[in-house]
Design a protein around this motif. Structure first.
Motif, PDB file in Angstrom:
ATOM      1  N   ASN A  77       0.828  -1.210   0.000  1.00  0.00           N
ATOM      2  CA  ASN A  77       0.000   0.000   0.000  1.00  0.00           C
ATOM      3  C   ASN A  77       0.863   1.262   0.000  1.00  0.00           C
ATOM      4  OD1 ASN A  77      -2.133  -1.747   0.049  1.00  0.00           O
ATOM      5  ND2 ASN A  77      -2.762  -1.291   2.147  1.00  0.00           N
ATOM      6  N   ASP A  81       0.820   4.129  -2.753  1.00  0.00           N
ATOM      7  CA  ASP A  81       0.577   5.501  -2.306  1.00  0.00           C
ATOM      8  C   ASP A  81       1.658   6.439  -2.854  1.00  0.00           C
ATOM      9  OD1 ASP A  81      -1.637   4.661  -0.889  1.00  0.00           O
ATOM     10  OD2 ASP A  81      -0.638   4.707   1.068  1.00  0.00           O
ATOM     11  N   LYS A 136      -6.975  -7.863   0.007  1.00  0.00           N
ATOM     12  CA  LYS A 136      -6.602  -6.518   0.450  1.00  0.00           C
ATOM     13  C   LYS A 136      -5.704  -5.839  -0.582  1.00  0.00           C
ATOM     14  CE  LYS A 136      -6.814  -7.605   5.396  1.00  0.00           C
ATOM     15  NZ  LYS A 136      -6.067  -7.638   6.675  1.00  0.00           N
ATOM     16  N   ARG A 140      -6.543  -2.355  -2.967  1.00  0.00           N
ATOM     17  CA  ARG A 140      -5.695  -1.158  -3.059  1.00  0.00           C
ATOM     18  C   ARG A 140      -5.233  -0.930  -4.493  1.00  0.00           C
ATOM     19  NH1 ARG A 140      -4.311   2.755  -4.069  1.00  0.00           N
ATOM     20  NH2 ARG A 140      -2.824   4.237  -3.151  1.00  0.00           N
TER      21      ARG A 140
END
Length: 202
Positions: A77, A81, A136, A140
């Protein structure tokens, strides 16, 4: 009694600026783990590997990291990001939809084709990850692809072109370039630019 040892040899720095929460020591451990995941993959990296590379023994490592799964999700993640922040910054100076898409493609190609890319293995190492963790990661990744969804939406594409298929085909080309790219004649930026232009001149 468990003690810490000095970190082993320094690994290459990540290709992007990760935002990692916690103390300086935790950030150091997480950055080491990131490079081990990038080099050896999810399955090939163990908590023992991370501890040895960081110079930490036993429970000292678990003071900073709950588990390999939690750590992999955090790094995956954080990599996306950071990639998203970089792309958003690079497209900010453009207003034409095609120019914005090209700038995004150039930046993503540069990130993915960096010699010590962290984003590429984090995005692509899905097969070895347990299903609950994979869900998960996919969530993302889908959110990251929303950036390209927004870039593609205003493009004056011909009637009959499905924008979802267009986006998936474009990202597939960018994300798979590492399988055939060799440094030399063209730079990563050139690759991103060429892919964008091919998808413009359909």
């Amino acid at each position: 009694m468990m003690t810490s040892q000095p970190p082993k040899q320094t690994l290459p720095a990540p290709d992007i600026d990760l935002e990692i929460k916690g103390s300086d020591r935790r950030r150091q451990v997480v950055e080491i783990a990131a490079q081990l995941f990038a080099q050896k993959g999810y399955r090939g990296t163990s908590m023992r590997d991370i501890g040895e590379q960081a110079g930490m023994l036993g429970g000292s490592l678990y003071h900073h990291i709950k588990s390999k799964d939690v750590l992999f999700v955090e790094l995956h993640n954080a990599a996306l990001d950071a990639a998203q922040r970089r792309i958003e910054a690079d497209i900010a100076g453009f207003t034409d939809p095609w120019d914005r898409l090209e700038a995004a493609c150039v930046t993503l190609a540069q990130i993915q084709l960096a010699p010590d890319s962290l984003t590429l293995p984090m995005m692509n190492d899905f097969r070895e990850v347990p299903p609950p963790i994979r869900l998960k990661l996919v969530a993302r990744r889908d959110a990251f692809e929303g950036l390209f969804r927004a870039l593609i939406e205003p493009l004056p594409l011909p009637d009959g072109i499905d924008r979802s298929i267009y986006r998936n085909a474009l990202l597939s080309q960018l994300n798979s370039a590492s399988t055939w790219y060799r440094p030399g004649r063209l730079s990563p930026a050139d690759i991103g630019r060429q892919i964008a232009r091919i998808f413009r001149h359909h």
